[in-house]
Motif scaffolding. Sequence first.
Motif, PDB file in Angstrom:
ATOM      1  N   TYR A 117       0.868  -1.184   0.000  1.00 11.75           N
ATOM      2  CA  TYR A 117       0.000   0.000   0.000  1.00 11.75           C
ATOM      3  C   TYR A 117       0.912   1.243   0.000  1.00 11.75           C
ATOM      4  O   TYR A 117       1.527   1.558   1.015  1.00 11.75           O
ATOM      5  CB  TYR A 117      -0.858  -0.048   1.265  1.00 11.75           C
ATOM      6  N   LYS A 129       0.743   5.235  10.092  1.00 10.78           N
ATOM      7  CA  LYS A 129       0.457   4.375  11.256  1.00 10.78           C
ATOM      8  C   LYS A 129      -1.047   4.214  11.440  1.00 10.78           C
ATOM      9  O   LYS A 129      -1.549   3.121  11.682  1.00 10.78           O
ATOM     10  CB  LYS A 129       1.058   5.047  12.501  1.00 10.78           C
ATOM     11  N   LYS A 132      -2.617   1.891   8.768  1.00  8.54           N
ATOM     12  CA  LYS A 132      -2.342   0.470   9.037  1.00  8.54           C
ATOM     13  C   LYS A 132      -3.269  -0.048  10.153  1.00  8.54           C
ATOM     14  O   LYS A 132      -3.842  -1.131  10.047  1.00  8.54           O
ATOM     15  CB  LYS A 132      -0.877   0.296   9.458  1.00  8.54           C
ATOM     16  N   LYS A 133      -3.423   0.759  11.178  1.00 14.05           N
ATOM     17  CA  LYS A 133      -4.263   0.378  12.315  1.00 14.05           C
ATOM     18  C   LYS A 133      -5.730   0.248  11.868  1.00 14.05           C
ATOM     19  O   LYS A 133      -6.422  -0.700  12.232  1.00 14.05           O
ATOM     20  CB  LYS A 133      -4.135   1.477  13.384  1.00 14.05           C
ATOM     21  N   VAL A 144      -0.931  -5.936   5.080  1.00 15.99           N
ATOM     22  CA  VAL A 144      -0.651  -4.659   4.410  1.00 15.99           C
ATOM     23  C   VAL A 144       0.798  -4.258   4.660  1.00 15.99           C
ATOM     24  O   VAL A 144       1.227  -4.122   5.800  1.00 15.99           O
ATOM     25  CB  VAL A 144      -1.596  -3.551   4.933  1.00 15.99           C
ATOM     26  N   LYS A 145       1.537  -4.089   3.554  1.00 16.03           N
ATOM     27  CA  LYS A 145       2.899  -3.583   3.684  1.00 16.03           C
ATOM     28  C   LYS A 145       2.861  -2.123   3.255  1.00 16.03           C
ATOM     29  O   LYS A 145       2.717  -1.820   2.065  1.00 16.03           O
ATOM     30  CB  LYS A 145       3.842  -4.405   2.805  1.00 16.03           C
ATOM     31  N   TYR A 146       2.939  -1.237   4.229  1.00 10.64           N
ATOM     32  CA  TYR A 146       2.716   0.185   3.957  1.00 10.64           C
ATOM     33  C   TYR A 146       4.023   0.906   3.600  1.00 10.64           C
ATOM     34  O   TYR A 146       5.047   0.726   4.269  1.00 10.64           O
ATOM     35  CB  TYR A 146       2.094   0.853   5.186  1.00 10.64           C
TER      36      TYR A 146
END
Length: 446
Positions: A117, A129, A132-133, A144-146
């Motif tokens: 992402y 952050k 992702k949360k 999800v790899k942000y």
Amino acid sequence: MKDVITVVGAGYVGLTAASVIASAGYKTNLIDVDERKIEIIKRGRSHFFEAGLDKLVKSGIDSENLIPTTEFDSLKETDILFSCVGTPDREDGSSNLDYIFQVADKVAHISSGEIIYVQKSTVPVGTGKKIKKYIASKNSDLKVKYVSNPEFLREGSAVYDTIFFDRLVIGGEDLEAMSKVEKVFKDVDEWAKKYESNGYGDYVLYASHPDDSGLPFEEKTIKINIESAELVKVTSNAFLALKISFANNIAKVADKTGANVKEVFDAVGMDRRINRSFLYPGLGWGGGCFPKDVSGLTKAGEELGLNMKILKEAYEENRSMVDYVADRVISISPKNKEVGILGLSFKPGTSDVRKSPAIALVKKLLDKGFKVTVNDPEAFEEAKHELGESVIYEDDPKKVIENHEIVVIATDWKVYKDTDWSKINRSKLKYVLDARNCSDKKDVES
Ligand SMILES: NC(=O)c1ccc[n+]([C@@H]2O[C@H](COP(=O)([O-])OP(=O)(O)OC[C@H]3O[C@@H](n4cnc5c(N)ncnc54)[C@H](O)[C@@H]3O)[C@@H](O)[C@H]2O)c1
């Protein structure tokens, strides 16, 4: 096999990025909720003016690598998502992240398995952050790899900046995901080299240094953590805005003392520690980035309990410039209160009028009872949403100049800089207010 890309948001950033990535050989889905924009793109055109973009969009559509849609189904098969939706300012100056979280919501509900992402939009530090949360709270099975990959393109040279980017910032925690994002831009860089040797001049029309394709790819790639990457973007814009506001402040001193501000900054800018860029006084900054990025950073800092006075002053100085120029016009106002305005877009090379100081000036003069005739080479359609029928739209800048006692250059389009003043009939013209310091005083007065 190349990764499947989805770009969400087909605006200035998303459409340019998607067209370039598709040209570099990736299957690129381009999603936008605005049907009008998607329909125009499907026909192989851009819905806004940007040098060279139509050509890229057309080749993307013809090759079927660029797939514009209003549907989000492609998120199911997406390896790398680029989120490029808008982050406008709210009334209190803070960043409106509604669109950002709408995308996160779609990902949470439609994607499955794993997704990289990538956030290209400009967001306050700490947003990654939160996203992702948020996704984890809606879909705990999705991995999800942000990655934060802020965009630095300038409207007016958007295609050039996307192809010949001078730095690539990749903020993340997962090294593999960061490398995959890097690979996309490495492929763009490789494609750009071939493309550069083909010498398509129109892509670089408005670039400030078209011959300089910058550092080698490896040297311009910066890998840092998500928060640092988020802060790099807003800090860059805030600093540039600060430079312009400072130049405007000094220009007022010059006006009152007989100094020539252009000569002052030519000399100041020769100091390599300072440099000349963005020391151009004028009507001030506008557009879809500087105003909201400055106010967003101010607000974010204040929420952390910090004093953000410097940025607040830069904002105020900027706001004062429209009044400063309007007061000049009023002070030399002719009996018929007619004025010609050259330029409506917030800067040359774009049809974008968002927060354009030129539009603010027109509105101010209309409020003061002026009859305003405007010209702009590209921005009439977008300006009509702001100004409606309150002004006269004149296609020929020469007619605007010759039919008025007062003319203001509000945007420094090349066509105005190149005006051959010796061929202007001056039977009416008394004052040219160059609010962009883009013309030569001697030529205008000759
Ligand atoms: N314009 C620039 O010069 C520039 C430069 C660098 C960074 N940025 C940043 O990039 C981001 C995008 O800017 P822009 O100028 O391209 O904005 P834009 O308004 O031109 O485009 C945003 C697009 O997102 C679409 N959109 C909104 N919500 C959506 C949703 N839920 N799903 C799908 N599409 C949606 C809108 O319809 C619009 O077409 C902003 O954060 C901006 O600050 C802009």
